[in-house]
Design a protein around this motif. Structure first.
Motif, PDB file in Angstrom:
ATOM      1  N   ARG A   9     -41.853  20.496  19.084  1.00 25.55           N
ATOM      2  CA  ARG A   9     -42.847  21.580  19.105  1.00 25.55           C
ATOM      3  C   ARG A   9     -42.286  22.850  18.485  1.00 25.55           C
ATOM      4  NH1 ARG A   9     -43.614  19.171  24.162  1.00 25.55           N
ATOM      5  NH2 ARG A   9     -42.270  20.723  25.179  1.00 25.55           N
ATOM      6  N   HIS A  10     -41.014  23.137  18.730  1.00 27.46           N
ATOM      7  CA  HIS A  10     -40.405  24.338  18.154  1.00 27.46           C
ATOM      8  C   HIS A  10     -40.347  24.229  16.625  1.00 27.46           C
ATOM      9  CE1 HIS A  10     -37.761  27.852  18.019  1.00 27.46           C
ATOM     10  NE2 HIS A  10     -37.045  27.188  17.125  1.00 27.46           N
ATOM     11  N   LEU A  11     -39.954  23.071  16.105  1.00 24.80           N
ATOM     12  CA  LEU A  11     -39.904  22.894  14.659  1.00 24.80           C
ATOM     13  C   LEU A  11     -41.302  22.950  14.044  1.00 24.80           C
ATOM     14  CD1 LEU A  11     -37.232  20.051  14.325  1.00 24.80           C
ATOM     15  CD2 LEU A  11     -36.945  22.479  13.817  1.00 24.80           C
ATOM     16  N   THR A  12     -42.296  22.429  14.742  1.00 21.96           N
ATOM     17  CA  THR A  12     -43.664  22.479  14.233  1.00 21.96           C
ATOM     18  C   THR A  12     -44.140  23.923  14.093  1.00 21.96           C
ATOM     19  OG1 THR A  12     -44.175  20.334  15.234  1.00 21.96           O
ATOM     20  CG2 THR A  12     -46.041  21.744  14.644  1.00 21.96           C
ATOM     21  N   ARG A  13     -43.795  24.761  15.069  1.00 24.03           N
ATOM     22  CA  ARG A  13     -44.222  26.161  15.021  1.00 24.03           C
ATOM     23  C   ARG A  13     -43.499  26.940  13.929  1.00 24.03           C
ATOM     24  NH1 ARG A  13     -43.887  25.796  20.756  1.00 24.03           N
ATOM     25  NH2 ARG A  13     -41.836  26.810  20.665  1.00 24.03           N
ATOM     26  N   HIS A  14     -42.204  26.641  13.706  1.00 27.35           N
ATOM     27  CA  HIS A  14     -41.402  27.507  12.847  1.00 27.35           C
ATOM     28  C   HIS A  14     -41.047  26.885  11.495  1.00 27.35           C
ATOM     29  CE1 HIS A  14     -40.804  30.458  16.061  1.00 27.35           C
ATOM     30  NE2 HIS A  14     -40.608  29.434  16.880  1.00 27.35           N
ATOM     31  N   CYS A  15     -41.077  25.573  11.378  1.00 29.12           N
ATOM     32  CA  CYS A  15     -40.672  24.936  10.118  1.00 29.12           C
ATOM     33  C   CYS A  15     -41.818  24.173   9.450  1.00 29.12           C
ATOM     34  CB  CYS A  15     -39.493  23.983  10.360  1.00 29.12           C
ATOM     35  SG  CYS A  15     -38.005  24.823  10.950  1.00 29.12           S
ATOM     36  N   GLY A  16     -42.565  23.440  10.218  1.00 29.61           N
ATOM     37  CA  GLY A  16     -43.649  22.672   9.613  1.00 29.61           C
ATOM     38  C   GLY A  16     -43.186  21.314   9.177  1.00 29.61           C
ATOM     39  N   GLY A  17     -43.075  21.083   7.852  1.00 30.97           N
ATOM     40  CA  GLY A  17     -42.906  19.746   7.301  1.00 30.97           C
ATOM     41  C   GLY A  17     -41.610  19.067   7.665  1.00 30.97           C
ATOM     42  N   ASP A  64     -34.828   4.351  22.258  1.00 31.42           N
ATOM     43  CA  ASP A  64     -35.279   5.280  23.288  1.00 31.42           C
ATOM     44  C   ASP A  64     -34.311   6.417  23.525  1.00 31.42           C
ATOM     45  OD1 ASP A  64     -37.516   3.757  23.623  1.00 31.42           O
ATOM     46  OD2 ASP A  64     -36.749   2.641  25.361  1.00 31.42           O
ATOM     47  N   ASP A  65     -33.041   6.251  23.144  1.00 32.71           N
ATOM     48  CA  ASP A  65     -32.025   7.262  23.439  1.00 32.71           C
ATOM     49  C   ASP A  65     -31.473   7.930  22.189  1.00 32.71           C
ATOM     50  OD1 ASP A  65     -32.196   6.806  26.170  1.00 32.71           O
ATOM     51  OD2 ASP A  65     -30.714   5.194  26.106  1.00 32.71           O
ATOM     52  N   VAL A  66     -32.074   7.729  21.031  1.00 33.21           N
ATOM     53  CA  VAL A  66     -31.600   8.346  19.795  1.00 33.21           C
ATOM     54  C   VAL A  66     -32.812   8.827  18.995  1.00 33.21           C
ATOM     55  CG1 VAL A  66     -30.317   8.071  17.645  1.00 33.21           C
ATOM     56  CG2 VAL A  66     -29.555   6.869  19.705  1.00 33.21           C
ATOM     57  N   ALA A  67     -32.844  10.125  18.689  1.00 33.75           N
ATOM     58  CA  ALA A  67     -33.935  10.702  17.898  1.00 33.75           C
ATOM     59  C   ALA A  67     -33.335  11.654  16.875  1.00 33.75           C
ATOM     60  CB  ALA A  67     -34.926  11.450  18.786  1.00 33.75           C
ATOM     61  N   SER A  68     -33.954  11.739  15.711  1.00 34.24           N
ATOM     62  CA  SER A  68     -33.460  12.630  14.658  1.00 34.24           C
ATOM     63  C   SER A  68     -34.638  13.335  13.997  1.00 34.24           C
ATOM     64  CB  SER A  68     -32.651  11.850  13.614  1.00 34.24           C
ATOM     65  OG  SER A  68     -33.447  10.852  13.000  1.00 34.24           O
ATOM     66  N   PHE A  69     -34.367  14.552  13.541  1.00 38.88           N
ATOM     67  CA  PHE A  69     -35.339  15.351  12.814  1.00 38.88           C
ATOM     68  C   PHE A  69     -34.784  15.614  11.411  1.00 38.88           C
ATOM     69  CE2 PHE A  69     -35.866  16.382  17.275  1.00 38.88           C
ATOM     70  CZ  PHE A  69     -37.242  16.381  17.449  1.00 38.88           C
ATOM     71  N   ASP A  70     -35.563  15.348  10.387  1.00 36.97           N
ATOM     72  CA  ASP A  70     -35.193  15.637   9.003  1.00 36.97           C
ATOM     73  C   ASP A  70     -36.108  16.725   8.468  1.00 36.97           C
ATOM     74  OD1 ASP A  70     -33.198  13.738   8.975  1.00 36.97           O
ATOM     75  OD2 ASP A  70     -34.498  12.149   8.212  1.00 36.97           O
ATOM     76  N   VAL A  71     -35.493  17.790   7.925  1.00 41.80           N
ATOM     77  CA  VAL A  71     -36.264  18.890   7.363  1.00 41.80           C
ATOM     78  C   VAL A  71     -35.445  19.536   6.257  1.00 41.80           C
ATOM     79  CG1 VAL A  71     -35.458  20.360   9.261  1.00 41.80           C
ATOM     80  CG2 VAL A  71     -37.345  21.125   7.839  1.00 41.80           C
ATOM     81  N   GLY A 107     -29.694  15.890  -0.801  1.00 40.61           N
ATOM     82  CA  GLY A 107     -28.898  16.819  -1.596  1.00 40.61           C
ATOM     83  C   GLY A 107     -28.610  18.089  -0.828  1.00 40.61           C
ATOM     84  N   SER A 108     -28.172  19.102  -1.574  1.00 48.14           N
ATOM     85  CA  SER A 108     -27.857  20.385  -0.953  1.00 48.14           C
ATOM     86  C   SER A 108     -29.136  21.094  -0.541  1.00 48.14           C
ATOM     87  CB  SER A 108     -27.061  21.255  -1.924  1.00 48.14           C
ATOM     88  OG  SER A 108     -27.816  21.507  -3.102  1.00 48.14           O
ATOM     89  N   SER A 109     -29.002  21.984   0.437  1.00 51.85           N
ATOM     90  CA  SER A 109     -30.151  22.700   0.973  1.00 51.85           C
ATOM     91  C   SER A 109     -29.709  24.078   1.423  1.00 51.85           C
ATOM     92  CB  SER A 109     -30.765  21.926   2.149  1.00 51.85           C
ATOM     93  OG  SER A 109     -31.699  22.727   2.846  1.00 51.85           O
ATOM     94  N   PRO A 110     -30.564  25.100   1.277  1.00 52.07           N
ATOM     95  CA  PRO A 110     -30.203  26.426   1.799  1.00 52.07           C
ATOM     96  C   PRO A 110     -29.941  26.413   3.300  1.00 52.07           C
ATOM     97  CG  PRO A 110     -32.101  26.585   0.325  1.00 52.07           C
ATOM     98  CD  PRO A 110     -31.847  25.133   0.546  1.00 52.07           C
ATOM     99  N   LEU A 111     -30.530  25.462   4.019  1.00 51.55           N
ATOM    100  CA  LEU A 111     -30.331  25.394   5.464  1.00 51.55           C
ATOM    101  C   LEU A 111     -28.933  24.920   5.853  1.00 51.55           C
ATOM    102  CD1 LEU A 111     -33.723  23.898   6.724  1.00 51.55           C
ATOM    103  CD2 LEU A 111     -32.931  26.253   6.879  1.00 51.55           C
TER     104      LEU A 111
END
Length: 258
Positions: free
Chosen positions: A31-39, A47-54, A86-90
């Motif tokens: 929910r935090h990423l949806t509010r501040h990052c979006g895509g 069930d015990d491993v989750a990852s977010f790619d942005v 690749g590289s990212s400003p983040l």
């Protein structure tokens, strides 16, 4: 091609069962990423491993099972380059993002034991199992942490000969925890190399030229160079700004201001 930075990984260890709601923690971050990052993309490896790619960045959350010997539960949190991306400003925000993950987990399930690690290992589903399998048992981990804290504490100062100290007896700060936090916020960088004699000589030459053109500016830069060892970039900027100011002044733009 620029090398990708290392990942920052934190392993939060719980001596007693914290009744960890892993799905709720992942949902809060989603929910935090949806509010501040979006895509961003959320993936569940199990069930015990989750990852977010942005934007070339990956955030990894995992609950190792079983936990390291002597601990009731563990939580792995990591931030780093997305595998195959690749590289990212983040990428410059990797330490801060990992710290934010730890702060969010600590609000829900606080723990006094957090192990920090900077590693080039990819953030994938096998990382948590590899790291926890390599850890010693709880007694040895706590012994190592106590030794590190004792070595970091300064030697006690002898009592003064004057009047008694009336300051309150405050507790000693947790220096090891502060050191881990500092490593997370400010990862170690290679020291900036000292300028070569040729660059220092060029900086002094620019400062001497400035003293002829604009004595106050040149004198200030010469003093700065003598104290700091010469900085060609600073001298060049001062030369450029002084030249621009003189050009504006003699071109008539600065006359109405006099």
């Amino acid at each position: 091609m620029c090398a990708l930075p290392n990942s920052m990984i934190a392993l939060v260890l719980y001596p007693e069962d914290p009744s960890l709601n892993f799905a709720a923690l992942v949902g809060e971050i989603d929910r935090h990423l949806t509010r501040h990052c979006g895509g961003h993309a959320l993936s569940w490896d199990c069930d015990d491993v989750a990852s977010f790619d942005v934007a070339g960045l990956r955030l990894l959350l995992a609950r190792p099972d079983p936990a390291p010997p002597g601990f009731a539960a563990a939580l792995l949190l990591g931030a780093g380059p997305r595998p195959g991306g690749g590289s990212s400003p983040l990428h410059a925000e990797i330490p801060r993002l990992c710290l934010r993950l730890v702060e969010g987990a600590q609000r829900r399930h606080p723990s006094d034991t957090v192990l920090w690690q900077e590693d080039d290992a990819p953030l994938d589903a096998d990382l948590a199992d590899r790291l926890t399998a390599a850890l010693p048992d709880r007694d040895e981990i706590e012994h190592i942490l106590r030794q590190a804290a004792q070595q970091a504490e300064p030697a006690p100062e002898p009592p003064p000969d004057g009047p008694a100290n009336d300051l309150p007896d405050l507790p000693t700060p947790d220096l090891e925890a502060l050191r881990r936090l500092r490593r997370a916020l400010y990862p170690r960088d290679e020291a900036e190399p000292a300028p070569s004699p040729q660059l220092r000589l060029a900086a002094h030459a620019l400062d001497c030229t400035l003293m002829v053109v604009a004595m106050p500016v040149g004198a200030a830069m010469m003093t700065y160079s003598l104290m700091r060892g010469g900085n060609l970039a600073a001298s060049a900027r001062a030369m450029a700004l002084t030249g621009a100011g003189l050009a504006l002044l003699h071109g008539g733009i600065g006359l109405p201001l006099t």
